[in-house]
Scaffold this active site. Structure first.
Site, short mmCIF file in Angstrom:
data_model
loop_
_atom_site.label_atom_id
_atom_site.label_comp_id
_atom_site.label_asym_id
_atom_site.label_seq_id
_atom_site.Cartn_x
_atom_site.Cartn_y
_atom_site.Cartn_z
N GLY A 43 -51.54 33.52 76.66
CA GLY A 43 -52.25 33.44 77.94
C GLY A 43 -51.73 34.32 79.06
N ASP A 102 -49.80 31.64 82.24
CA ASP A 102 -51.09 31.75 82.90
C ASP A 102 -51.35 30.55 83.82
OD1 ASP A 102 -51.28 30.00 80.74
OD2 ASP A 102 -53.04 30.94 79.85
N ASP A 105 -50.27 23.13 83.76
CA ASP A 105 -51.24 22.05 83.62
C ASP A 105 -50.47 20.73 83.54
OD1 ASP A 105 -53.72 20.83 83.16
OD2 ASP A 105 -53.72 21.28 81.03
N GLY A 107 -47.49 20.47 82.40
CA GLY A 107 -46.10 20.81 82.69
C GLY A 107 -45.22 20.86 81.46
N THR A 109 -45.25 22.69 78.73
CA THR A 109 -44.87 24.02 78.24
C THR A 109 -43.71 24.60 79.03
OG1 THR A 109 -47.18 24.41 77.63
CG2 THR A 109 -45.75 26.34 77.77
N LEU A 110 -43.84 24.63 80.36
CA LEU A 110 -42.79 25.26 81.16
C LEU A 110 -41.53 24.41 81.22
CD1 LEU A 110 -44.75 27.00 84.04
CD2 LEU A 110 -43.44 28.06 82.21
N LYS A 133 -52.85 23.30 88.05
CA LYS A 133 -53.73 22.15 88.30
C LYS A 133 -52.82 20.99 88.64
CE LYS A 133 -56.94 23.41 84.59
NZ LYS A 133 -57.38 22.99 83.24
N ASP A 161 -57.97 31.43 77.85
CA ASP A 161 -58.99 31.36 76.80
C ASP A 161 -59.57 29.98 76.61
OD1 ASP A 161 -56.51 30.24 75.68
OD2 ASP A 161 -57.65 30.17 73.81
P1 IMP Z 1 -49.19 22.56 79.94
O1 IMP Z 1 -48.10 22.48 78.91
O2 IMP Z 1 -50.12 21.36 79.85
O3 IMP Z 1 -48.72 22.80 81.34
O4 IMP Z 1 -50.15 23.69 79.48
C1 IMP Z 1 -50.09 24.96 79.82
C2 IMP Z 1 -50.90 25.73 78.82
O5 IMP Z 1 -52.17 25.11 78.59
C3 IMP Z 1 -51.20 27.09 79.36
O6 IMP Z 1 -50.29 28.01 78.85
C4 IMP Z 1 -52.61 27.35 78.84
O7 IMP Z 1 -52.54 28.06 77.63
C5 IMP Z 1 -53.22 26.03 78.55
N1 IMP Z 1 -54.25 25.63 79.55
C6 IMP Z 1 -54.18 24.61 80.43
N2 IMP Z 1 -55.29 24.54 81.19
C7 IMP Z 1 -56.09 25.55 80.79
C8 IMP Z 1 -57.38 26.02 81.22
O8 IMP Z 1 -58.05 25.50 82.12
N3 IMP Z 1 -57.87 27.09 80.53
C9 IMP Z 1 -57.19 27.73 79.54
N4 IMP Z 1 -55.99 27.33 79.12
C10 IMP Z 1 -55.43 26.24 79.73
MG MG Z 2 -50.94 29.33 77.11
#
Ligand code: IMP
Ligand code: MG
Length: 179
Positions: A43, A102, A105, A107, A109-110, A133, A161
């Site tokens: 992303g 990218d 969301d 959290g 992943t980071l 978000k 994506d």
């Molecule tokens: P987290 O671990 O939930 O913070 O997710 C982050 C990852 O979710 C990002 O690297 C994106 O690849 C994916 N992601 C979260 N929301 C969206 C979205 O609205 N569109 C596309 N990818 C998203």
């Molecule tokens: Mg991603």
């Protein structure tokens, strides 16, 4: 040819470009000469490329690496289980890392990645995302640099994506899943 499910443009390319220059001006103030920028694939690839080009204005010369993590598959909900699909190559001991994704969301992943690099001996780990978000955070995590805070829509474009599609859009658009 698949019908395009993309609906309205949320952030246009001029706004993205302007915001990236502002973010980079901020990043430059705390940058060191042992900076490694690490992009989370897939992303982050377009965002990271534009960040790099903008850094040139500040005469900053970071090393760069990439980490591929497991993704959503074709779902639009976040997964707690994160696996490393492809690891970085650089030695990060003592380095100052700027982790780029990218979107922030849930959290997971980071949070996972920042802890991983600190455990491996990075001197510091800062995080930078184009989008966040706030409403959907499942773990307590704040990024150091955030381009735009958006409401809880699924968005695509500029590297983001849906099922590995629409990354090529030059803007951020809402995805209309009901079409
Ligand atoms: P987290 O671990 O939930 O913070 O997710 C982050 C990852 O979710 C990002 O690297 C994106 O690849 C994916 N992601 C979260 N929301 C969206 C979205 O609205 N569109 C596309 N990818 C998203
Ligand atoms: Mg991603």
């Amino acid at each position: 040819m698949k019908a395009l499910k993309v609906k309205e443009i949320l952030i246009d390319k001029e706004n993205i470009a302007r915001r990236i220059d502002q973010l980079v001006d901020e990043i430059a103030t705390s940058s060191t000469d042992n900076l490694i920028i690490i992009g989370i694939l897939k992303g982050s690839f377009i965002f990271l490329a534009d960040l790099m080009r903008s850094l040139h204005r500040h005469q900053i010369h970071p090393r760069i690496d990439f980490l591929t993590l497991s993704s959503y598959g074709n779902e639009t909900v976040s997964s707690k289980k994160i696996t490393i699909v492809h690891d970085i190559r650089d030695d990060i001991k003592g380095a100052d890392i700027l982790l780029v994704d990218d979107i922030l969301d849930s959290g997971h992943t980071l949070d996972f990645t920042k802890k991983l690099f600190l455990k491996r001996g990075a001197r510091s780990v800062q995080t930078c995302v184009l989008l966040e978000k706030k409403a959907r955070r499942a773990v307590q995590f704040e990024a150091d640099y955030v381009g735009f805070s958006i409401d809880d829509h699924f968005v695509v474009g500029y590297g983001l994506d849906y099922a590995n599609l629409y990354r090529e859009l030059p803007h951020i658009a809402k995805l209309n899943l009901s079409d």
